[in-house]
Design a protein around this motif. Sequence first.
Motif, PDB file in Angstrom:
ATOM      1  N   PHE A 161     -17.567  37.373   0.657  1.00  0.00           N
ATOM      2  CA  PHE A 161     -17.201  36.608   1.840  1.00  0.00           C
ATOM      3  C   PHE A 161     -15.727  36.843   2.175  1.00  0.00           C
ATOM      4  CE2 PHE A 161     -20.910  34.216   0.457  1.00  0.00           C
ATOM      5  CZ  PHE A 161     -21.569  34.051   1.667  1.00  0.00           C
ATOM      6  N   LEU A 162     -15.477  37.068   3.456  1.00  0.00           N
ATOM      7  CA  LEU A 162     -14.121  37.350   3.926  1.00  0.00           C
ATOM      8  C   LEU A 162     -13.844  36.501   5.159  1.00  0.00           C
ATOM      9  CD1 LEU A 162     -11.723  39.281   3.249  1.00  0.00           C
ATOM     10  CD2 LEU A 162     -12.603  40.779   5.041  1.00  0.00           C
ATOM     11  N   MET A 163     -12.808  35.669   5.074  1.00  0.00           N
ATOM     12  CA  MET A 163     -12.397  34.886   6.228  1.00  0.00           C
ATOM     13  C   MET A 163     -11.298  35.634   6.967  1.00  0.00           C
ATOM     14  SD  MET A 163     -10.702  31.080   6.592  1.00  0.00           S
ATOM     15  CE  MET A 163      -9.043  31.738   6.695  1.00  0.00           C
ATOM     16  N   ARG A 164     -11.464  35.747   8.274  1.00  0.00           N
ATOM     17  CA  ARG A 164     -10.469  36.411   9.118  1.00  0.00           C
ATOM     18  C   ARG A 164      -9.953  35.428  10.161  1.00  0.00           C
ATOM     19  NH1 ARG A 164     -14.242  40.966   8.744  1.00  0.00           N
ATOM     20  NH2 ARG A 164     -13.213  42.739   7.714  1.00  0.00           N
ATOM     21  N   CYS A 165      -8.754  35.692  10.621  1.00  0.00           N
ATOM     22  CA  CYS A 165      -8.165  34.895  11.698  1.00  0.00           C
ATOM     23  C   CYS A 165      -7.787  35.819  12.839  1.00  0.00           C
ATOM     24  CB  CYS A 165      -6.929  34.131  11.212  1.00  0.00           C
ATOM     25  SG  CYS A 165      -6.089  33.202  12.519  1.00  0.00           S
ATOM     26  N   VAL A 166      -8.269  35.511  14.038  1.00  0.00           N
ATOM     27  CA  VAL A 166      -7.928  36.253  15.248  1.00  0.00           C
ATOM     28  C   VAL A 166      -6.941  35.412  16.047  1.00  0.00           C
ATOM     29  CG1 VAL A 166      -8.776  37.280  17.385  1.00  0.00           C
ATOM     30  CG2 VAL A 166     -10.159  37.413  15.298  1.00  0.00           C
ATOM     31  N   GLN A 167      -5.767  35.968  16.319  1.00  0.00           N
ATOM     32  CA  GLN A 167      -4.737  35.270  17.086  1.00  0.00           C
ATOM     33  C   GLN A 167      -4.769  35.762  18.537  1.00  0.00           C
ATOM     34  OE1 GLN A 167      -1.994  32.843  16.048  1.00  0.00           O
ATOM     35  NE2 GLN A 167      -2.366  32.701  18.247  1.00  0.00           N
ATOM     36  N   PHE A 168      -4.868  34.821  19.478  1.00  0.00           N
ATOM     37  CA  PHE A 168      -4.807  35.156  20.899  1.00  0.00           C
ATOM     38  C   PHE A 168      -3.378  34.890  21.388  1.00  0.00           C
ATOM     39  CE2 PHE A 168      -9.233  34.386  20.078  1.00  0.00           C
ATOM     40  CZ  PHE A 168      -9.887  35.331  20.843  1.00  0.00           C
ATOM     41  N   TYR A 169      -2.795  35.877  22.067  1.00  0.00           N
ATOM     42  CA  TYR A 169      -1.416  35.800  22.510  1.00  0.00           C
ATOM     43  C   TYR A 169      -1.357  35.361  23.974  1.00  0.00           C
ATOM     44  CZ  TYR A 169      -0.817  38.477  18.240  1.00  0.00           C
ATOM     45  OH  TYR A 169      -0.845  38.891  16.939  1.00  0.00           O
ATOM     46  N   PRO A 170      -0.176  34.953  24.453  1.00  0.00           N
ATOM     47  CA  PRO A 170      -0.062  34.535  25.864  1.00  0.00           C
ATOM     48  C   PRO A 170      -0.519  35.603  26.854  1.00  0.00           C
ATOM     49  CG  PRO A 170       1.882  33.857  24.635  1.00  0.00           C
ATOM     50  CD  PRO A 170       1.072  34.704  23.709  1.00  0.00           C
ATOM     51  N   SER A 171      -0.430  36.856  26.439  1.00  0.00           N
ATOM     52  CA  SER A 171      -0.905  37.935  27.314  1.00  0.00           C
ATOM     53  C   SER A 171      -2.419  38.058  27.293  1.00  0.00           C
ATOM     54  CB  SER A 171      -0.289  39.262  26.878  1.00  0.00           C
ATOM     55  OG  SER A 171      -0.690  39.577  25.561  1.00  0.00           O
ATOM     56  N   HIS A 172      -3.095  37.226  26.474  1.00  0.00           N
ATOM     57  CA  HIS A 172      -4.535  37.205  26.286  1.00  0.00           C
ATOM     58  C   HIS A 172      -5.040  38.392  25.490  1.00  0.00           C
ATOM     59  CE1 HIS A 172      -4.059  34.708  30.029  1.00  0.00           C
ATOM     60  NE2 HIS A 172      -4.546  33.860  29.157  1.00  0.00           N
ATOM     61  N   ASN A 173      -4.133  39.173  24.934  1.00  0.00           N
ATOM     62  CA  ASN A 173      -4.543  40.151  23.943  1.00  0.00           C
ATOM     63  C   ASN A 173      -4.786  39.407  22.638  1.00  0.00           C
ATOM     64  OD1 ASN A 173      -4.246  42.350  25.692  1.00  0.00           O
ATOM     65  ND2 ASN A 173      -2.038  42.451  25.274  1.00  0.00           N
ATOM     66  N   CYS A 174      -5.545  40.027  21.768  1.00  0.00           N
ATOM     67  CA  CYS A 174      -5.832  39.383  20.489  1.00  0.00           C
ATOM     68  C   CYS A 174      -5.938  40.440  19.412  1.00  0.00           C
ATOM     69  CB  CYS A 174      -7.118  38.565  20.573  1.00  0.00           C
ATOM     70  SG  CYS A 174      -8.602  39.558  20.884  1.00  0.00           S
ATOM     71  N   GLU A 175      -5.726  39.997  18.170  1.00  0.00           N
ATOM     72  CA  GLU A 175      -5.869  40.891  17.033  1.00  0.00           C
ATOM     73  C   GLU A 175      -6.112  40.071  15.777  1.00  0.00           C
ATOM     74  OE1 GLU A 175      -2.495  43.129  15.903  1.00  0.00           O
ATOM     75  OE2 GLU A 175      -1.108  41.450  15.984  1.00  0.00           O
ATOM     76  N   THR A 176      -6.691  40.714  14.789  1.00  0.00           N
ATOM     77  CA  THR A 176      -6.886  40.082  13.498  1.00  0.00           C
ATOM     78  C   THR A 176      -5.559  40.090  12.745  1.00  0.00           C
ATOM     79  OG1 THR A 176      -9.192  40.811  13.408  1.00  0.00           O
ATOM     80  CG2 THR A 176      -8.162  40.160  11.330  1.00  0.00           C
ATOM     81  N   VAL A 177      -5.079  38.910  12.356  1.00  0.00           N
ATOM     82  CA  VAL A 177      -3.766  38.801  11.728  1.00  0.00           C
ATOM     83  C   VAL A 177      -3.854  38.416  10.261  1.00  0.00           C
ATOM     84  CG1 VAL A 177      -2.536  38.273  13.851  1.00  0.00           C
ATOM     85  CG2 VAL A 177      -3.566  36.415  12.540  1.00  0.00           C
ATOM     86  N   LEU A 178      -5.049  37.995   9.803  1.00  0.00           N
ATOM     87  CA  LEU A 178      -5.145  37.532   8.420  1.00  0.00           C
ATOM     88  C   LEU A 178      -6.536  37.785   7.887  1.00  0.00           C
ATOM     89  CD1 LEU A 178      -3.539  35.006   6.464  1.00  0.00           C
ATOM     90  CD2 LEU A 178      -5.812  34.165   6.972  1.00  0.00           C
ATOM     91  N   GLU A 179      -6.597  38.225   6.646  1.00  0.00           N
ATOM     92  CA  GLU A 179      -7.859  38.380   5.932  1.00  0.00           C
ATOM     93  C   GLU A 179      -7.733  37.687   4.584  1.00  0.00           C
ATOM     94  OE1 GLU A 179      -8.904  42.465   5.643  1.00  0.00           O
ATOM     95  OE2 GLU A 179      -9.617  42.591   7.723  1.00  0.00           O
ATOM     96  N   LEU A 180      -8.755  36.913   4.237  1.00  0.00           N
ATOM     97  CA  LEU A 180      -8.690  36.118   3.018  1.00  0.00           C
ATOM     98  C   LEU A 180     -10.064  36.108   2.351  1.00  0.00           C
ATOM     99  CD1 LEU A 180      -7.003  34.136   1.253  1.00  0.00           C
ATOM    100  CD2 LEU A 180      -7.903  32.298   2.699  1.00  0.00           C
ATOM    101  N   PRO A 181     -10.217  36.735   1.193  1.00  0.00           N
ATOM    102  CA  PRO A 181     -11.509  36.684   0.487  1.00  0.00           C
ATOM    103  C   PRO A 181     -11.736  35.295  -0.105  1.00  0.00           C
ATOM    104  CG  PRO A 181      -9.881  37.888  -0.805  1.00  0.00           C
ATOM    105  CD  PRO A 181      -9.240  37.598   0.518  1.00  0.00           C
ATOM    106  N   LEU A 182     -12.979  34.825  -0.038  1.00  0.00           N
ATOM    107  CA  LEU A 182     -13.335  33.502  -0.545  1.00  0.00           C
ATOM    108  C   LEU A 182     -14.457  33.624  -1.565  1.00  0.00           C
ATOM    109  CD1 LEU A 182     -13.342  31.362   2.737  1.00  0.00           C
ATOM    110  CD2 LEU A 182     -11.505  31.603   1.063  1.00  0.00           C
ATOM    111  N   ASP A 183     -14.384  32.782  -2.555  1.00  0.00           N
ATOM    112  CA  ASP A 183     -15.407  32.757  -3.606  1.00  0.00           C
ATOM    113  C   ASP A 183     -16.384  31.636  -3.287  1.00  0.00           C
ATOM    114  OD1 ASP A 183     -16.858  33.100  -5.872  1.00  0.00           O
ATOM    115  OD2 ASP A 183     -15.429  32.095  -7.214  1.00  0.00           O
ATOM    116  N   LEU A 184     -17.432  31.971  -2.551  1.00  0.00           N
ATOM    117  CA  LEU A 184     -18.437  31.005  -2.126  1.00  0.00           C
ATOM    118  C   LEU A 184     -19.725  31.218  -2.914  1.00  0.00           C
ATOM    119  CD1 LEU A 184     -17.936  31.135   1.742  1.00  0.00           C
ATOM    120  CD2 LEU A 184     -17.193  29.342   0.188  1.00  0.00           C
TER     121      LEU A 184
END
Length: 854
Positions: A205-228
């Motif tokens: 399992f991998l948790m990701r975070c997508v950040q949306f910028y004021p320009s409405h562009n977005c990108e994945t800024v963080l990846e975090l493996p979880l032990d579920l």
Amino acid sequence: MDSGLKCSRFSWDNQQGRKRSSVTFHRYQCGKVTCGKGATGTTRIGKYDSNTKQNKLLYTFDKQVSVSSCSLNKEETLLAVSLAQNTRGEERLRPISKCLTLLIEIHPINNTKVLKAVDCRVKVQFLNSETDRRSVLESHLLLLTEDGYVDLYHVLLTKQEGYRVVMANPDHLTKTAERIVEDFNWVQWDGHTQRLYYLTHNVKFLMRCVQFYPSHNCETVLELPLDLPANPFRTVKFVNLGFDHYHVEKAEQEPVRMEVFTNRIVGSMCVCYSQPIKEQEVIYTVLLVHKDCSRAFRVSLGSDQSQQKATQFHPLFIPIGYFILVYLQGYFLHCINTRQQEMLCHSLFLSGPDVDLGLQCQSANITVLHAEEESNGSLLDLATGRIHSAELSPAYLLQILRADPPSRCPSGESEPQRLAALHCLLVYMGNNPNLELKIIEWLCDNVNPFESFDQIQEFILASLYRISYEKSLSLDKVLPYSSVCDKKEIPVCLSKVPGVSCTTDLHTECVFKGKARSLQGFWLELQWNTERTKCLDAGPNPRYRTSHIRGDWDELRSERKPSSHMTHMQENTKKVLSTVDTWCLDKKLVPLFQEEDQQQRALIGLTVDKLREHLNRHLPRLGKKKIDSLVVNYVAKLLELIRHMLESVWLKSKLGPCVLCLTQQGSPAEWSVFHFMFRILEATRGLCLPLPPGYHTLLSVFAVRVLPHHTFLQYIDHGVLQLTETFLSRLMTDLDNSDANERLKFSVLKRLPEPMEQRIYHMWDHPVSSASISRNYVRTLLEKHSKNKGFAFTGRDKPGFRPEFLPLTYLAKVLSDIEEQALNPFEEQENVDARFVEETALKQTLILLGYEEK
């Protein structure tokens, strides 16, 4: 008994004005958009205005429809609506999609465009733009589906007739869609920060975070493996609907419950998840990204048959400041300290049926609402449509401090709760002067240390930790916050909580990607906190321990001659005392900082030197100038804190200037103050911390007033009282020469080092002291004479010299002759000469013969 979480209830209308969300869901007035069914068979969607407390109508359906989600763009020109369609009755004979997603022009009401018609529910969310670009007309819409994907629609707009805002090319909207997430098991949208968290599973399992910028562009800024656990998500279900913050999970009846909380000010991120309750055991994990660790807890609910109902629920995760509250209604409340997470005893755990937040509903009907810039979370009651603000109750925490342990419960079992409550009051709520005064009063009423910790040591270290942390967030990992961490062996009652087990993983394997590595603000602070924690954990002893300077302090005290090292210590002390003297100049209730106390001055300088050395080694990024300022302020605040404690108890006991007089006996109030001061001395000695100059003098004055003389002397013999020259001079001059006082003075003088004894003798007007001064003077003068070869007595050649005269006359003449030829006869014995020696000897003789009284 109420729990430590205090909930205050308020209606929807009182809450709407401070929420920026444009998300709402059917039956709930969430954020700015409201929805309700009209009396005429219509469904109305409106916007709530917090200023007028009125709903502004945005759009009306001419029939009753089931609105599952809707969102309004920032310019209030477009409305996105997701409808759950009715497939019952006659309509089930026709092919019809279960969910219909519409995009409606409402400025003015115009075209309606169908974005999706699918057999799964869809949530809609317009992105917010912080920029004010009037020249470009565009909106951006997120669609999250129960099929496990997320699309982003870019909607171009145009103006007609100067005021009509319409979609530029509605027939090509589907071509503008951008697939943001392909397949997720869980997703959380945070509208306040414009972030999308989602969970995927391949090998792990991998948790990701997508950040949306004021320009409405977005990108994945963080990846975090979880032990579920294996197979936690199977089907998709939307849950926890709230202001700009909701979840979508794949699960059967009891999925893994996950939530992400962030704090922009301190740069923290907490990922919380719990597993379904099985075999009367709750398992939940709090992953602290900023601390590079995770803690998994197991809580036993017992075997009572009445507890079987608990298997239906997950615990709630409620963020309050830097605490994460884990609450299972009727069973337990766990206030997890995410800043001081190393030991269980700094997190408050309450259990039993008395744990109650005062909510009139089941936890299953509660949704937690949280915004990154707000310190406290809110609780949304989905059944009644009310919001409760959640905050920790200082009154209840004080009640924990003051409570006596149950008769059937050993006192040690209640001490972890006291310690956790004390730290919560001091560190989290410590900015309140009235609350701090109540804590000091509690310390006065409970001066004896507890079995497992010293409450005065905890008060000093926790208060200094809070004050210093406010000046620089980087200090949280290197400054001491609890004396418990300094113990060689941690008491068992502080390392374990009955019914709770905990396992810790010290590495989270968090990966920052894209612009997050170069952004300012939250991502920069979070990345810095994470990297700093990893670096500090890799080195030995990152947290400063005050007791480690004890060896250096013993060595410094043994120095008798001035040295460059001693001079350096004195320079450190001058910096600290100059800072202290600028505070509260009008408050002179307690006579501190008014005398020279060389030992305490040396310890102040050594404390500054060692703490500065520690910070330079572990936090070089702060710079030497910043570190020097922080260290000087830290030690100055320590001295000021002790003075504040004494001033508080001084006022509480209503002491006046008469308490400084040695000729009167002390009152019961003075005894209490003396006991409190003695405990402060004991606590600071245990930590090897300095005291304000004048503290030992004041303590000795109280000791003379409230203790019997023999007990006072025992305190000196056991090293409890450190006698200063200021106190000794007052003892010799203020007390008369009655038999009891004379015996006390002689007893004290015999216990002094010889150099100090000779100096104090000069302050006491008494025949014995005069005799001692005379003897020392004669000895010193004759020793110098014996070394001065070729010296001849001038008196032997004078006429009238009679060697058979009394020895005293002969000695006085010899001393007089030596004085006449000495270069500086008063160099060491001020106001002492041959005449003084002769008069003293005659007086002493008369006393011994009984012709004169002392």
